[in-house]
Design a protein around this motif. Sequence first.
Motif, PDB file in Angstrom:
ATOM      1  N   GLU A   1       0.824  -1.208   0.000  1.00 45.52           N
ATOM      2  CA  GLU A   1       0.000   0.000   0.000  1.00 45.52           C
ATOM      3  C   GLU A   1       0.858   1.257   0.000  1.00 45.52           C
ATOM      4  O   GLU A   1       0.603   2.211  -0.755  1.00 45.52           O
ATOM      5  CB  GLU A   1      -0.901  -0.024   1.239  1.00 45.52           C
ATOM      6  CG  GLU A   1      -1.825   1.168   1.362  1.00 45.52           C
ATOM      7  CD  GLU A   1      -2.651   1.102   2.632  1.00 45.52           C
ATOM      8  OE1 GLU A   1      -2.841   2.155   3.278  1.00 45.52           O
ATOM      9  OE2 GLU A   1      -3.104  -0.011   2.986  1.00 45.52           O
ATOM     10  N   MET A   2       1.903   1.281   0.834  1.00 50.75           N
ATOM     11  CA  MET A   2       2.751   2.468   0.920  1.00 50.75           C
ATOM     12  C   MET A   2       3.621   2.643  -0.322  1.00 50.75           C
ATOM     13  O   MET A   2       3.940   3.770  -0.706  1.00 50.75           O
ATOM     14  CB  MET A   2       3.631   2.391   2.171  1.00 50.75           C
ATOM     15  CG  MET A   2       2.890   2.650   3.474  1.00 50.75           C
ATOM     16  SD  MET A   2       2.060   4.252   3.524  1.00 50.75           S
ATOM     17  CE  MET A   2       3.432   5.378   3.302  1.00 50.75           C
ATOM     18  N   ARG A   3       4.017   1.543  -0.962  1.00 51.70           N
ATOM     19  CA  ARG A   3       4.743   1.664  -2.240  1.00 51.70           C
ATOM     20  C   ARG A   3       3.906   2.448  -3.242  1.00 51.70           C
ATOM     21  O   ARG A   3       4.405   3.343  -3.932  1.00 51.70           O
ATOM     22  CB  ARG A   3       5.060   0.284  -2.819  1.00 51.70           C
ATOM     23  CG  ARG A   3       6.207  -0.436  -2.191  1.00 51.70           C
ATOM     24  CD  ARG A   3       6.868  -1.415  -3.152  1.00 51.70           C
ATOM     25  NE  ARG A   3       5.952  -2.336  -3.791  1.00 51.70           N
ATOM     26  CZ  ARG A   3       5.736  -3.588  -3.422  1.00 51.70           C
ATOM     27  NH1 ARG A   3       6.348  -4.066  -2.354  1.00 51.70           N
ATOM     28  NH2 ARG A   3       4.925  -4.373  -4.089  1.00 51.70           N
ATOM     29  N   VAL A   4       2.636   2.082  -3.322  1.00 49.31           N
ATOM     30  CA  VAL A   4       1.735   2.762  -4.255  1.00 49.31           C
ATOM     31  C   VAL A   4       1.572   4.223  -3.867  1.00 49.31           C
ATOM     32  O   VAL A   4       1.589   5.118  -4.723  1.00 49.31           O
ATOM     33  CB  VAL A   4       0.367   2.051  -4.291  1.00 49.31           C
ATOM     34  CG1 VAL A   4      -0.622   2.838  -5.133  1.00 49.31           C
ATOM     35  CG2 VAL A   4       0.519   0.634  -4.835  1.00 49.31           C
ATOM     36  N   GLU A   5       1.428   4.497  -2.571  1.00 47.90           N
ATOM     37  CA  GLU A   5       1.222   5.877  -2.121  1.00 47.90           C
ATOM     38  C   GLU A   5       2.446   6.748  -2.397  1.00 47.90           C
ATOM     39  O   GLU A   5       2.320   7.902  -2.810  1.00 47.90           O
ATOM     40  CB  GLU A   5       0.886   5.898  -0.635  1.00 47.90           C
ATOM     41  CG  GLU A   5      -0.497   5.334  -0.325  1.00 47.90           C
ATOM     42  CD  GLU A   5      -0.998   5.745   1.040  1.00 47.90           C
ATOM     43  OE1 GLU A   5      -0.487   6.752   1.588  1.00 47.90           O
ATOM     44  OE2 GLU A   5      -1.902   5.080   1.559  1.00 47.90           O
ATOM     45  N   ILE A   6       3.639   6.213  -2.158  1.00 52.17           N
ATOM     46  CA  ILE A   6       4.848   7.005  -2.405  1.00 52.17           C
ATOM     47  C   ILE A   6       5.025   7.254  -3.902  1.00 52.17           C
ATOM     48  O   ILE A   6       5.403   8.349  -4.325  1.00 52.17           O
ATOM     49  CB  ILE A   6       6.077   6.311  -1.797  1.00 52.17           C
ATOM     50  CG1 ILE A   6       5.983   6.317  -0.270  1.00 52.17           C
ATOM     51  CG2 ILE A   6       7.368   7.012  -2.231  1.00 52.17           C
ATOM     52  CD1 ILE A   6       7.072   5.518   0.429  1.00 52.17           C
ATOM     53  N   ALA A   7       4.736   6.231  -4.721  1.00 55.14           N
ATOM     54  CA  ALA A   7       4.809   6.413  -6.175  1.00 55.14           C
ATOM     55  C   ALA A   7       3.800   7.450  -6.643  1.00 55.14           C
ATOM     56  O   ALA A   7       4.091   8.288  -7.517  1.00 55.14           O
ATOM     57  CB  ALA A   7       4.567   5.072  -6.872  1.00 55.14           C
ATOM     58  N   ARG A   8       2.604   7.427  -6.058  1.00 51.30           N
ATOM     59  CA  ARG A   8       1.583   8.411  -6.417  1.00 51.30           C
ATOM     60  C   ARG A   8       1.993   9.807  -5.970  1.00 51.30           C
ATOM     61  O   ARG A   8       1.793  10.789  -6.687  1.00 51.30           O
ATOM     62  CB  ARG A   8       0.247   8.025  -5.776  1.00 51.30           C
ATOM     63  CG  ARG A   8      -0.914   8.918  -6.195  1.00 51.30           C
ATOM     64  CD  ARG A   8      -2.204   8.525  -5.500  1.00 51.30           C
ATOM     65  NE  ARG A   8      -2.646   7.210  -5.935  1.00 51.30           N
ATOM     66  CZ  ARG A   8      -2.830   6.189  -5.121  1.00 51.30           C
ATOM     67  NH1 ARG A   8      -2.591   6.312  -3.820  1.00 51.30           N
ATOM     68  NH2 ARG A   8      -3.257   5.036  -5.587  1.00 51.30           N
ATOM     69  N   LEU A   9       2.604   9.893  -4.779  1.00 49.72           N
ATOM     70  CA  LEU A   9       3.096  11.176  -4.278  1.00 49.72           C
ATOM     71  C   LEU A   9       4.130  11.765  -5.227  1.00 49.72           C
ATOM     72  O   LEU A   9       4.095  12.959  -5.545  1.00 49.72           O
ATOM     73  CB  LEU A   9       3.705  10.974  -2.889  1.00 49.72           C
ATOM     74  CG  LEU A   9       4.454  12.160  -2.287  1.00 49.72           C
ATOM     75  CD1 LEU A   9       3.483  13.293  -1.988  1.00 49.72           C
ATOM     76  CD2 LEU A   9       5.185  11.748  -1.009  1.00 49.72           C
TER      77      LEU A   9
END
Length: 353
Positions: free
Chosen positions: A172-180
Amino acid sequence: MTGVTLNNVVKRYGGTVQVIHGVDLKIEDGEFCVFVGPSGCGKSTLMRMVAGLEETTEGTIHIGKRDVTRMDPAERGVAMVFQTYALYPHMTVEENMGFGLKMNGHPKDEIQSKVSEASRILKLDEYLKRKPAALSGGQRQRVAIGRAIVRGPEVFLFDEPLSNLDAELRVEMRVEIARLHKDIGATMIYVTHDQVEAMTMADKIVVLRLGKIEQVGAPLDLYRDPDNKFVAGFIGSPAMNFLKGKVNAQGTVDVPALKSAVPVPVKMPPPGTEVIFGIRPEHVVVSEGDTMSIELTEALGGVSFDYIQADTGERLIVEERGDHRSSPGARVNLSFDPARSYLFDAATEARIR
């Protein structure tokens, strides 16, 4: 936003123990660059040198056009997100995110505006009045990222930020950091030992070993075109299979484990040369036969991994998909497209092309 350039960067401790060996690297403006490698390879030390938390023994570090090699960390225009979150337990989420600006004397209205914007980006609005103890690990990490965002840095530095999270939260956090990264377009440097994180998040991967850069490139470029055995084995999951081989007089490679000669499409070295033959688990097809035996299978649903032992004693992993899966104890043959295989010099481990 701006890029980062390292010119012949060296780090020594006590004048004798050298841990970073003449690193040259250019990270472009807005690029997501991941430092990856095994424990002790120097990736965190290199990031801390960019941050100014470690002194640079030799060489220069530029952020944009500024030479920051001897600057204090606060003057470099970087913000760092740590593995341990480093939140103040007695402060709310809102206070944690704005604390750095408050200490630097920024007006309350400006702090509120920047905290609100960071909260919106990270979807933290409903947690602003909570304290860290009332948050999950993933929420705490988002707060730590938000604290970095409000500072408006030129470069974001992430030091293994997902290591303390469970498997589901890491995804989940991988996706969030990539989105950020996509939303704010900042230059980001990210340190991890997990090649899956590197492959899924990076624009550019820097593979390090023993304080030296082994190869730099886009994730799929490193996967498809590794320069040496180390990079070939480190990038890709499960790792590439390596088997002993020798060049024969016919210009092919005898691979005893496979009981065959493989026409690897490279500029072949002289007959008799000892080589290492490489093939990825996903590029091998299993069929009934008697070349080798399956020791163990891992059934993961959509995919299975067969752990196979050749008659030479060498082991390899093969990926299977589809309805038919092999069973432990079965004798099998392996087939593959030779164009998918790799060859490495047995002495230097450099790629033979």
